[in-house]
Design an enzyme around this catalytic site. Structure first.
Site, short mmCIF file in Angstrom:
data_model
loop_
_atom_site.label_atom_id
_atom_site.label_comp_id
_atom_site.label_asym_id
_atom_site.label_seq_id
_atom_site.Cartn_x
_atom_site.Cartn_y
_atom_site.Cartn_z
N ARG A 230 0.85 -1.21 0.00
CA ARG A 230 0.00 0.00 0.00
C ARG A 230 0.88 1.25 0.00
NH1 ARG A 230 -4.48 2.49 4.11
NH2 ARG A 230 -6.12 2.73 2.60
N ASP B 58 -4.27 2.27 13.31
CA ASP B 58 -4.23 1.32 12.20
C ASP B 58 -2.82 0.81 11.92
OD1 ASP B 58 -5.28 -0.15 10.08
OD2 ASP B 58 -6.40 1.55 9.26
N ASP C 293 -12.25 -5.12 7.27
CA ASP C 293 -12.59 -4.09 6.27
C ASP C 293 -13.79 -4.52 5.45
OD1 ASP C 293 -10.78 -2.17 6.89
OD2 ASP C 293 -9.31 -2.71 5.36
N LYS D 34 -8.59 5.64 16.35
CA LYS D 34 -8.49 4.36 15.63
C LYS D 34 -7.04 4.22 15.19
CE LYS D 34 -10.33 2.26 11.34
NZ LYS D 34 -11.23 2.56 10.22
#
Ligand code: GLA
Length: 736
Positions: free
Chosen positions: A438, A473, A543, A471
């Site tokens: 990514r 990640d 997800d 959050k």
């Protein structure tokens, strides 16, 4: 309760017994793990048999029936006649990794020792510490066993101490090993991939070694650090299950060996493929803790024990047993394409719908308008948010919503100020290209300077605005696990040092910001493990927000992890991951079986949908304590149908889902579980699915009575009204 008598340790509470034995003053043997026994008198003594090609230590040369290859052990060593998987391996400077562990002493005490730098269970408990010594190599292994009164759970870990004057290299160090005397088991594990986490797999044990593992530097989407050995006749409600769940967030391994004489060995711990550790003289090494769970009431018994244990003895802080706010997250609503105005419009709508927390996801910092850049550049993008996080948070708070943000502190991008300034801060091997995933690179959290940078950046952000939720990640796995700071011999320590570094950061930030509700995430549920739960009380489960896929993902996750720890959101249709169209009721009920929220552009909903959402939100507020803090029972799992029951002293909530409608199917009757047989339960609400056809909507099932005794609901059950529609979701709410 732990006692020591006749060379045996008996750990016991009302749920289970666990018995160890010191054999010949030297060897620590495993004798029993199962239902609670009032006393262990050895009704089935070990049978000493002379097995061909099972050798003896020299001391036992004339006793051909005494071989480590045949004896059930607690922390087996390789190289001295036991050919099964060892629990550990230690290399000396002379190159040998043969070692010998002999019993030395024990201690029994209240409470349990701190596992330095690692997350671990806590609470009222008693611990047995056994010291095993390798006199030739000058090291000691301490095995710790902790028993709690209120759960069928035993927590185990091992600690190595180098007592000599020379370095030793730990090549592998399991948290626990267990030898079962038979192999009449099926193995249950949770496999998956990104957006397809924790699918339940159950298969018959077969001769050989079965392994699940991660070498990805995260517990991973691919395999969860959980494994169970279930008796073949074990169901959701009946039968014996032995399970292990590792309190660790990095690479792990769980191996099951069904060996030649029909016994089974389970070994769980760090993954030796990507780990070794050099111990200097007088240094210690602590393994992660593994939670061993014995159930004599099937898989529900196992799950309920894990849920209770993690809620009571692992999750910490203010949010421990606190119901969680209903959130709106802008990720699937806007992705990177938002500005302050757009987020405020979501907040306005969220307020109108009765939601409680607005979460600003990825894209608010650096120059991040897609996933190519800016990780590590933790300053606000004022083109999107001209008044900064503070300005936006104030607007959100004005609407009486809480405010949360997304961060991904463990990463950077080539295109970032951070990487340009510190190219050596990433995991990489000199002379090789670093790989990306990514477009991102993993920061080397084994380095103190990198940890300081992250801590400093997060402290600044978290105190720059009134932030109620974060959050956290982590969107790729580790490759080139090599640290620019470590010497050659310590390179295989990098991954574990990274995880210790991560825990250190999380420990500090959660202590410094106790009012922030943290939700962990790793491309959804790629780091959904008990290690993270110690710091962050909930995790974004996947997800994948499609309601049908979520049925299996949440059912699998619930095998080991509590409902209150599972983030679950209603998203738009067609669903962004799989393109499926499902009714709002099914998407809602599936998401309600977790920490509930919305993740779509709610401003684009029709008035009719909004009014439906208002009703659902009101409903969830009413049932949320039972769902999040009650007892969870799977009534049906898998295939075309799922049925879930949530219960506490006041309410019973039953959800039933049928994915596809099929002709000529029998009427489904759901037998409820765990109710009070003599108490009356009144049906307060019944919400069947709507028919997708236009001929007048559902026909309500008519009951003669509204109140039923618990015994009838458990033994006769409730009928599921047959409604011809796909993606059907039903709910019943009973009050006691
Ligand atoms: C991961 C998360 C998503 C979202 C994106 C943002 O994939 O799982 O929920 O936060 O990152 O980039």
């Amino acid at each position: 309760m732990i006692n020591f008598e006749n060379e045996r340790f008996h750990l016991r509470n009302k749920f289970f017994s666990y018995v160890l034995e010191i054999s010949r003053g030297k060897h620590l043997l495993h004798r029993y793990w199962g239902k609670s026994l009032r006393e262990f008198r050895d009704s089935a003594p070990l049978q000493k048999i002379d097995r061909g090609f099972s050798g003896q230590l020299k001391d036992f040369e004339n006793e051909r029936t005494y071989s480590l290859d045949v004896l059930p052990q607690e922390y087996p060593v390789r190289g001295h006649t036991d050919f099964r998987i060892p629990a550990y391996s230690v290399e000396l400077e002379n190159g040998t990794n043969i070692s010998e562990l002999n019993y030395s002493s024990y201690k029994i005490f209240d409470g349990k020792p701190i596992l330095k730098g690692l997350p671990a269970s806590f609470g009222e408990c008693q611990t047995l510490e056994i010291e095993l010594v390798d006199a030739a190599k000058n090291f000691t292994v301490f095995l710790n066993y902790t028993i709690f009164e209120d759960v069928p759970i035993l927590a185990r870990s091992a600690k190595f101490l180098n007592t000599g004057g020379k370095k030793i290299k730990i090549q592998s160090a399991a948290s626990a090993a267990i030898d079962f005397s038979d192999n009449d088991f099926e193995i249950i594990n949770l496999y998956g991939g990104h957006a397809a986490e924790r699918t339940i797999q159950r298969q018959k044990i077969s001769r050989g070694i079965f392994e699940i593992s991660s070498a990805r530097g995260a517990s991973s989407h691919q395999h969860s650090p959980f494994i169970a050995l279930a008796r073949p006749d074990a169901t959701e409600f009946f039968g014996e299950v032995y399970a292990a769940s590792l309190i660790y967030s990095g690479s792990f391994s769980a191996k099951v060996e069904a060996e030649q004489f029909g016994t089974t060995r389970l070994v769980v711990g760090l993954n030796p493929e990507v780990f070794s550790w050099t111990l200097e003289p007088q240094e210690e090494f602590q393994t992660p803790e593994v939670i061993l769970n014995y159930s004599s009431s099937g898989l529900n018994g196992m799950s309920q024990a894990f849920h209770k244990f993690y809620r009571e003895h692992l999750i910490r802080g203010k949010f421990k047993n606190q119901i969680r706010p209903i959130l709106i997250n802008n990720w699937e609503a806007t992705y990177f394409d938002f500005n302050e105005e757009k987020i405020i419009s979501l907040a306005d709508c969220a307020k109108d719908l009765g939601l409680e927390l607005l979460v600003l996801d990825d894209g608010w910092f650096g120059k991040r308008n897609d996933d190519n850049s800016s990780l590590g550049d933790w300053f606000v993008n004022t083109e999107k948010l001209p008044r900064g996080l503070k300005g936006l948070a104030d607007e959100v708070h004005k609407r009486e919503l809480k405010f949360g943000i997304w961060v991904e502190p463990e990463m950077t991008n080539f295109d970032s100020e951070l990487y340009r300034a510190h190219p050596d801060w990433i995991l990489h091997v000199p002379d090789y290209q670093p790989s990306c995933g990514r477009h991102q690179l993993v920061l080397d959290l084994s380095r103190a300077d990198v940890r300081e940078y992250i801590l400093d950046a997060m402290r600044k952000i978290f105190s720059s605005a009134p932030i109620d939720y974060v959050k956290w990640d982590m969107n790729r796995h580790m490759t080139e696990s090599f640290s620019a700071k470590l010497p050659a011999e310590r390179q295989p320590e990098t991954q574990h040092r990274y995880i210790l570094g991560l825990y250190e950061i999380m420990e500090k930030l959660t202590a410094e910001f106790p009012d922030i509700l943290f939700e962990s995430c790793s491309g959804g549920g790629g780091r959904f493990d008990a290690g993270i739960l110690y710091y962050m009380p909930q995790t974004w489960t996947s997800d994948n927000t499609d309601a049908v896929c979520r049925l299996s993902i949440q059912a699998g996750t619930g095998l080991a992890f509590p409902i209150i720890s599972q983030g679950a959101h209603v998203s738009v249709t067609p669903n962004h991951q799989v393109g499926r169209v499902t009714p709002l009721q099914m998407r809602t009920f599936v998401a309600m079986a977790g920490t509930f929220g919305y993740e779509l552009d709610i401003t684009k909903m029709s008035d009719a949908e909004k009014s439906e959402v208002r009703n659902y939100v009101e409903l969830y507020k009413e049932i949320r304590p039972t769902i999040q803090l009650g007892k969870f029972t799977r009534l049906l799992t898998g295939g075309n149908e799922y049925a879930w029951q949530f219960s506490d002293d006041k309410k019973i909530i039953v959800m039933y889902f049928k994915i596809l409608s099929k002709p000529a199917e029998p009427i489904r009757i759901l037998k409820l579980a765990g109710l009070d047989a003599e108490k009356l339960y009144t049906l307060k609400k019944y919400l069947p699915p709507k028919k997708l056809s236009v001929d007048g909507g559902p026909q309500k099932i008519s009951f003669e009575e509204k109140s039923f005794y618990g015994d009838e609901l458990m033994n006769f059950g409730i009928a599921v009204e047959k409604i011809e529609t796909d993606f059907a979701a039903y709910m019943w709410i009973f009050e006691k």
